[in-house]
Design a protein around this motif. Structure first.
Motif, mmCIF file in Angstrom:
data_model
loop_
_atom_site.group_PDB
_atom_site.id
_atom_site.type_symbol
_atom_site.label_atom_id
_atom_site.label_comp_id
_atom_site.label_asym_id
_atom_site.label_seq_id
_atom_site.Cartn_x
_atom_site.Cartn_y
_atom_site.Cartn_z
ATOM 1 N N PHE A 58 -3.465 -3.669 16.209
ATOM 2 C CA PHE A 58 -2.435 -4.676 15.944
ATOM 3 C C PHE A 58 -2.727 -5.429 14.650
ATOM 4 O O PHE A 58 -1.829 -5.698 13.848
ATOM 5 C CB PHE A 58 -2.349 -5.673 17.099
ATOM 6 C CG PHE A 58 -1.619 -5.141 18.312
ATOM 7 C CD1 PHE A 58 -1.205 -3.821 18.381
ATOM 8 C CD2 PHE A 58 -1.345 -5.970 19.394
ATOM 9 C CE1 PHE A 58 -0.539 -3.327 19.502
ATOM 10 C CE2 PHE A 58 -0.673 -5.498 20.503
ATOM 11 C CZ PHE A 58 -0.277 -4.178 20.568
ATOM 12 N N THR A 59 -3.989 -5.765 14.460
ATOM 13 C CA THR A 59 -4.376 -6.484 13.250
ATOM 14 C C THR A 59 -4.181 -5.617 12.009
ATOM 15 O O THR A 59 -3.674 -6.078 10.982
ATOM 16 C CB THR A 59 -5.844 -6.942 13.342
ATOM 17 O OG1 THR A 59 -6.010 -7.761 14.502
ATOM 18 C CG2 THR A 59 -6.254 -7.729 12.110
ATOM 19 N N LEU A 60 -4.562 -4.352 12.097
ATOM 20 C CA LEU A 60 -4.374 -3.412 10.996
ATOM 21 C C LEU A 60 -2.902 -3.279 10.646
ATOM 22 O O LEU A 60 -2.519 -3.299 9.462
ATOM 23 C CB LEU A 60 -4.955 -2.046 11.381
ATOM 24 C CG LEU A 60 -4.706 -0.887 10.416
ATOM 25 C CD1 LEU A 60 -5.414 -1.133 9.091
ATOM 26 C CD2 LEU A 60 -5.163 0.438 11.040
ATOM 27 N N ARG A 61 -2.070 -3.169 11.659
ATOM 28 C CA ARG A 61 -0.635 -3.002 11.441
ATOM 29 C C ARG A 61 -0.014 -4.247 10.798
ATOM 30 O O ARG A 61 0.777 -4.152 9.862
ATOM 31 C CB ARG A 61 0.033 -2.693 12.785
ATOM 32 C CG ARG A 61 1.482 -2.277 12.698
ATOM 33 C CD ARG A 61 1.970 -1.784 14.052
ATOM 34 N NE ARG A 61 1.806 -2.799 15.090
ATOM 35 C CZ ARG A 61 1.983 -2.559 16.384
ATOM 36 N NH1 ARG A 61 2.315 -1.349 16.795
ATOM 37 N NH2 ARG A 61 1.840 -3.524 17.270
ATOM 38 N N GLN A 62 -0.389 -5.423 11.271
ATOM 39 C CA GLN A 62 0.151 -6.667 10.710
ATOM 40 C C GLN A 62 -0.351 -6.901 9.291
ATOM 41 O O GLN A 62 0.356 -7.493 8.468
ATOM 42 C CB GLN A 62 -0.234 -7.841 11.612
ATOM 43 C CG GLN A 62 0.471 -7.825 12.962
ATOM 44 C CD GLN A 62 -0.199 -8.722 13.987
ATOM 45 O OE1 GLN A 62 -1.261 -9.286 13.732
ATOM 46 N NE2 GLN A 62 0.418 -8.863 15.154
ATOM 47 N N ARG A 63 -1.548 -6.410 8.997
ATOM 48 C CA ARG A 63 -2.150 -6.633 7.675
ATOM 49 C C ARG A 63 -1.581 -5.702 6.621
ATOM 50 O O ARG A 63 -1.506 -6.063 5.438
ATOM 51 C CB ARG A 63 -3.672 -6.444 7.788
ATOM 52 C CG ARG A 63 -4.434 -6.573 6.479
ATOM 53 C CD ARG A 63 -5.934 -6.671 6.720
ATOM 54 N NE ARG A 63 -6.443 -5.615 7.556
ATOM 55 C CZ ARG A 63 -6.818 -4.413 7.121
ATOM 56 N NH1 ARG A 63 -6.706 -4.118 5.828
ATOM 57 N NH2 ARG A 63 -7.286 -3.511 7.947
ATOM 58 N N THR A 64 -1.150 -4.507 7.019
ATOM 59 C CA THR A 64 -0.767 -3.497 6.038
ATOM 60 C C THR A 64 0.742 -3.267 5.910
ATOM 61 O O THR A 64 1.193 -2.727 4.903
ATOM 62 C CB THR A 64 -1.431 -2.150 6.385
ATOM 63 O OG1 THR A 64 -1.063 -1.759 7.716
ATOM 64 C CG2 THR A 64 -2.947 -2.257 6.293
ATOM 65 N N VAL A 65 1.506 -3.674 6.915
ATOM 66 C CA VAL A 65 2.951 -3.419 6.894
ATOM 67 C C VAL A 65 3.696 -4.651 6.362
ATOM 68 O O VAL A 65 3.416 -5.769 6.794
ATOM 69 C CB VAL A 65 3.460 -3.067 8.308
ATOM 70 C CG1 VAL A 65 4.978 -2.884 8.304
ATOM 71 C CG2 VAL A 65 2.777 -1.811 8.829
ATOM 72 N N PRO A 66 4.627 -4.474 5.428
ATOM 73 C CA PRO A 66 5.410 -5.615 4.927
ATOM 74 C C PRO A 66 6.149 -6.319 6.066
ATOM 75 O O PRO A 66 6.621 -5.681 7.009
ATOM 76 C CB PRO A 66 6.402 -4.954 3.955
ATOM 77 C CG PRO A 66 5.765 -3.664 3.572
ATOM 78 C CD PRO A 66 4.985 -3.216 4.761
#
Length: 396
Positions: free
Chosen positions: A325-333
């Motif tokens: 979840f953290t990876l997704r929130q950090r990398t996706v606009p």
């Protein structure tokens, strides 16, 4: 103001999650009491995840173009109506499974429509350097309830009866609506006609983006296999404990509560762990360890031992979720996050009905739970190994 908004968000999550725990415990118990069918109990569990495949993309598009607060409120209002319909169906002495599946499907359709809004509203009310901490808080709430929920919920079910407990689930949606109303209103959004007209374009754009982001897509494929394995066992847990091992319900809920301790510890330590290790290493390693831990269930059938092993599995599983979840929130606009959340959740949840059905089918055809556990453990371990050699495993 952001801190206050975040408080309202996690409070609403807490209240609705408490109701969900009662629902998840009560439903299989009611089915087993009235029909004794492991197949129908597992199939009902699987039906509840079909809407994730059908409606996730719509929920993602709505989250990116419509007021997230309104989506969350309308979703909980819809859940109230669906919950009342389910109560009506279960009041009958003999279950009409066609109506039951319909009621469960309608109630389950709320989550995929509002989950992208819940996930994508976090970057709007939480600073970027607090994403891991915010996700850890959500997981800590969820995991604390995984300790208290089974034991308290099982007790409430035994005292009030399964159907009556569902009224508490309905009440939790009502309280959640009141809390969500306190969230600040977001800025003006597109008109409903514009959203509907552009829905297909938005969905296609979200799907293309998600599939072209190889790291994010590799993660959703890892969860596809993980969820298949996990739900082969989880959908049949109550049947296994009460019918196969002949434990009273209280022992089954104690095992579940012990298992929740692992999730709680992971939720507390999650933000520290996620910031200290590479995302790719954490995701692949935690999946492998969760799979190997599942195989330890083959060694002993004592309910306390089972609870301890479930704790190990839930610890690694929770670290896995917080990291992704953290990876997704950090990398996706931000403007694409709702649709990406929807696409990845749709892909990863597609295997849950299949895993639930397959596990129930094996049991209904006379195969022992040992076979279900062995297949689940091996599949989950292999999912971690495959993730290690995918683009996800190389992610920093």
């Amino acid at each position: 103001m952001k801190e206050l908004s975040w408080t309202y968000l996690w409070l609403s999550f807490l209240v609705s999650s408490m109701g969900d725990w009662l629902y998840r415990l009560a439903l299989p118990i009611i089915i087993l009491q009235k029909s004794g069918s492991a197949y129908h109990a597992a199939a009902t569990f699987g039906v509840s995840f079909i809407p994730w495949v059908l409606f996730s993309l719509i929920g993602g598009s709505l989250a990116d173009h419509y007021a997230k607060k309104k989506i969350l409120i309308l979703g909980n209002l819809g859940a109230i109506g669906a919950s009342l319909f389910l109560i009506f169906v279960l009041k009958s002495p003999h279950i009409d499974f066609s109506l039951l599946y319909l009621a469960v499907f309608i109630l389950a359709s709320v989550d995929p429509l509002i989950h992208p809004s819940f996930q994508s509203i976090i970057p709007e009310i939480v600073a970027q350097d607090k994403f891991a901490q915010a996700n850890a808080v959500i997981q800590t709430i969820d995991n604390t309830l995984s300790i208290m929920g089974p034991l308290a919920g099982g007790t409430v079910v035994m005292i009030l009866g399964g159907a009556n407990v569902l009224w508490l689930d309905t009440f939790s949606f009502t309280v959640a609506v009141g809390i969500l109303w306190l969230l600040p209103s977001s800025s003006a959004t597109k008109s409903r006609k514009t959203i509907i007209r552009n829905l297909r374009f938005d969905i296609v754009k979200g799907v293309k983006y998600s599939f072209h982001q190889r790291v994010i897509f590799s993660g959703s494929m890892m969860f596809l296999l993980t969820n298949f394995a996990l739900n082969m066992f989880e959908a049949n847990f109550i049947f296994y404990m009460t019918k196969t091992l002949n434990y009273p319900l209280i022992n089954a809920t104690i095992a579940m509560s012990i298992g929740g301790i692992g999730s709680l510890i992971a939720g507390i330590l999650g933000s520290q762990i996620v910031t200290r290790f590479r995302a790719g290493i954490l995701l692949s390693s935690s999946t492998i360890m969760a799979g190997l831990s599942t195989l330890l269930l083959l060694l002993n059938t004592n309910y306390l031992y089972i609870g301890g092993i479930l704790g190990l599995v839930s610890f690694f599983g929770t670290i896995n979720v917080i990291t992704y979840f953290t990876l997704r929130q950090r990398t996706v606009p931000k403007e694409m996050l709702g649709r990406v959340v929807a696409v990845t959740r749709m892909v990863s949840y597609a295997s849950i009905p299949v895993g639930s059905w397959f596990g129930g089918l094996l049991l209904s055809h006379g195969h022992p739970m040992i076979v279900v556990i062995m297949i689940a453990g091996i599949v989950r371990t292999l999912a971690g190994v495959m993730a290690k050699f995918s683009p996800l495993g190389r992610e920093k």
